[in-house]
Design a protein around this motif. Structure first.
Motif, short mmCIF file in Angstrom:
data_model
loop_
_atom_site.label_atom_id
_atom_site.label_comp_id
_atom_site.label_asym_id
_atom_site.label_seq_id
_atom_site.Cartn_x
_atom_site.Cartn_y
_atom_site.Cartn_z
N ALA A 79 0.94 -1.20 0.09
CA ALA A 79 0.11 0.08 -0.07
C ALA A 79 0.88 1.31 -0.18
CB ALA A 79 -0.85 0.08 1.15
N ARG A 80 0.57 2.21 -0.90
CA ARG A 80 1.27 3.48 -0.98
C ARG A 80 0.33 4.71 -1.01
NH1 ARG A 80 3.83 1.24 -6.13
NH2 ARG A 80 5.66 -0.45 -5.35
N GLU A 81 0.11 5.15 0.37
CA GLU A 81 -0.74 6.37 0.68
C GLU A 81 0.15 7.33 1.04
OE1 GLU A 81 -4.76 7.66 2.63
OE2 GLU A 81 -4.14 5.52 2.74
N LEU A 82 0.25 8.51 0.45
CA LEU A 82 0.84 9.62 0.95
C LEU A 82 -0.07 10.83 1.03
CD1 LEU A 82 4.32 9.53 -1.18
CD2 LEU A 82 4.03 9.28 1.37
N ALA A 83 -0.83 10.88 2.23
CA ALA A 83 -1.91 11.61 2.23
C ALA A 83 -1.42 13.10 2.60
CB ALA A 83 -2.76 11.28 3.44
N TRP A 84 -0.24 13.37 3.20
CA TRP A 84 -0.04 14.66 3.72
C TRP A 84 0.99 15.54 2.71
CZ3 TRP A 84 -2.16 16.11 8.02
CH2 TRP A 84 -2.72 15.18 9.17
N SER A 135 2.83 11.70 -9.47
CA SER A 135 2.16 10.62 -9.89
C SER A 135 2.41 9.40 -9.10
CB SER A 135 2.74 10.14 -11.43
OG SER A 135 4.03 9.74 -11.19
N GLY A 136 1.54 8.43 -9.37
CA GLY A 136 1.56 7.09 -8.62
C GLY A 136 3.08 6.59 -8.63
N GLY A 137 3.80 6.41 -9.88
CA GLY A 137 4.98 5.93 -10.01
C GLY A 137 5.84 6.86 -9.08
N GLU A 138 5.75 8.04 -9.12
CA GLU A 138 6.93 8.89 -8.58
C GLU A 138 6.73 8.96 -7.19
OE1 GLU A 138 7.08 12.72 -11.93
OE2 GLU A 138 5.42 12.53 -10.24
N GLN A 139 5.50 8.50 -6.49
CA GLN A 139 5.24 8.50 -5.09
C GLN A 139 5.96 7.13 -4.82
OE1 GLN A 139 1.12 8.81 -4.39
NE2 GLN A 139 1.03 10.97 -4.37
N ALA A 140 5.96 6.19 -5.55
CA ALA A 140 6.31 4.87 -5.27
C ALA A 140 7.84 4.99 -4.99
CB ALA A 140 6.15 3.86 -6.28
N ARG A 141 8.53 5.60 -5.93
CA ARG A 141 10.03 5.81 -5.96
C ARG A 141 10.33 6.95 -4.64
NH1 ARG A 141 10.45 9.04 -11.22
NH2 ARG A 141 12.57 9.68 -10.40
N VAL A 142 9.63 7.76 -4.00
CA VAL A 142 9.71 8.50 -2.88
C VAL A 142 9.81 7.64 -1.62
CG1 VAL A 142 8.68 9.93 -1.20
CG2 VAL A 142 8.69 10.68 -3.86
N LEU A 143 8.78 6.42 -1.78
CA LEU A 143 8.80 5.50 -0.48
C LEU A 143 9.76 4.57 -0.56
CD1 LEU A 143 4.78 4.92 -0.58
CD2 LEU A 143 6.30 6.18 0.91
N ILE A 144 10.51 4.24 -1.67
CA ILE A 144 11.47 3.43 -2.14
C ILE A 144 12.83 4.22 -1.42
CG2 ILE A 144 12.91 2.13 -3.29
CD1 ILE A 144 10.71 1.65 -5.35
#
Length: 252
Positions: A79-84, A135-144
Motif C-alpha cells: 500500500a502506498r498512500e501519501l496523504a500529507w 504521479s503514482g510511480g513517482e510516489q512509489a519512488r519516494v517511498l522506496i
C-alpha cells in the motif's frame, strides 16, 4: 550471517490456514525474490515475519523490540498512500527516525543517507515537490527512497516496482543488487518473473501458504512448477547478457 530466520510459521484467518509450516533463512549478500500466484500468502509471510500480524512459530524479527526491529529491517508495504502535502525530502527523512533520539535533529550522517537515497531513486531534482502532487510511480519512488534512507541490514519490500516504468523498475532492482553486494540483504515479492530471474540471487516459490521451491531461478521456474503453480508455459534461456524469462501461454 542470517538476517531473517523464520521457523515453522503458521498463520490462520477466519478458520482458514494462510501459512502452513513455513521456514525461511535469508543471509547477507542475498536478493531473495518471493514469487507465487495471487493469494499465495506472500504478503502474509512478510507481515508475520516482521511481527505485524500474529502467527504460530518463530521469527527473529518478530522477537525484537520495535526500535531494534526498525534498525534491523526496513519495511516497504504494498500500500502506498501519501496523504500529507509535504515535500519529497521530508518523506525520505522519515527513514532516519530509527537512528535519532526523540526530538533530535538530523545529523551529518543522516543528511548523507537522505542525499544518497534521493540520488539512487532519481529524486534529487524533485526534493521540494509536494508528494501529493506526484504521479503514482513517482510516489512509489519516494517511498522506496525513504526505505533506502533507513540504511538497515535487511530490506523487506512487497511489490515495490509495481506501477514504475521499465527504466525505474530495472534501476530499483539494480539498487537492491547493490545492497546485497555491500553485505546487506533484500526480500522482495515480485510478479514480474523476468526481473526476478535477472536480479535475484535466489527465488522462493510460495503457493497455497507453503514453500514449494527455494533455490536458483532455473530450478525454481522449471516447467513442472510453472505448470502446477502458475498455469503457464514460458521460455527461459541464459545468453551472453544473462538469463531471460518470458511467459508464453496460459495452460488450459
Amino acid at each position: 550471517m542470517s538476517l531473517l530466520s523464520v521457523s515453522k510459521l503458521n498463520v490462520a484467518r477466519r478458520g482458514r490456514d494462510i501459512l502452513k509450516d513455513v521456514s525461511l533463512e535469508i543471509g547477507t549478500g542475498e536478493v531473495v525474490g518471493l514469487i507465487g500466484p495471487n493469494g499465495a500468502g506472500k504478503t502474509t509471510l512478510m507481515r508475520a515475519a516482521l511481527g505485524l500480524i500474529d502467527g504460530e512459530g518463530h521469527s527473529n524479527l518478530a522477537a525484537m523490540t520495535a526500535r531494534e526491529r526498525a534498525r534491523a529491517v526496513a519495511w516497504l508495504p504494498q500500500a502506498r498512500e501519501l496523504a500529507w502535502p509535504v515535500d519529497v525530502e521530508t518523506v525520505v527523512t522519515l527513514g532516519r527516525l530509527p537512528h535519532l533520539a526523540m526530538g533530535q535533529r538530523p545529523r551529518d550522517e543522516d543528511a548523507a543517507a537522505i542525499e544518497q537515497a534521493l540520488e539512487d531513486m532519481s529524486l534529487s531534482d524533485m526534493r521540494k515537490r509536494t508528494v501529493t502532487r506526484l504521479s503514482g510511480g513517482e510516489q512509489a519512488r519516494v517511498l522506496i527512497a525513504r526505505t533506502l534512507a533507513q540504511q538497515t541490514p535487511l530490506v523487506v519490500t512487497d511489490e515495490p516496482i509495481a506501477g514504475l516504468d521499465p527504466a525505474h523498475q530495472i534501476a530499483t532492482m539494480k539498487i537492491f543488487e547493490g545492497l546485497a553486494h555491500r553485505g546487506k540483504a533484500v526480500l522482495v515479492s515480485l510478479h514480474d518473473l523476468g526481473l526476478a530471474v535477472r536480479h535475484c540471487t535466489r527465488l522462493v516459490l510460495l503457493c497455497d501458504g507453503e514453500i514449494k521451491a527455494d533455490g536458483p531461478a532455473d530450478q525454481v521456474l522449471c516447467a513442472s512448477n510453472l505448470s502446477a503453480h502458475f498455469g503457464i508455459t514460458a521460455h527461459f534461456e541464459t545468453g551472453p547478457e544473462g538469463p531471460v524469462f518470458q511467459p508464453l501461454e496460459v495452460l488450459e
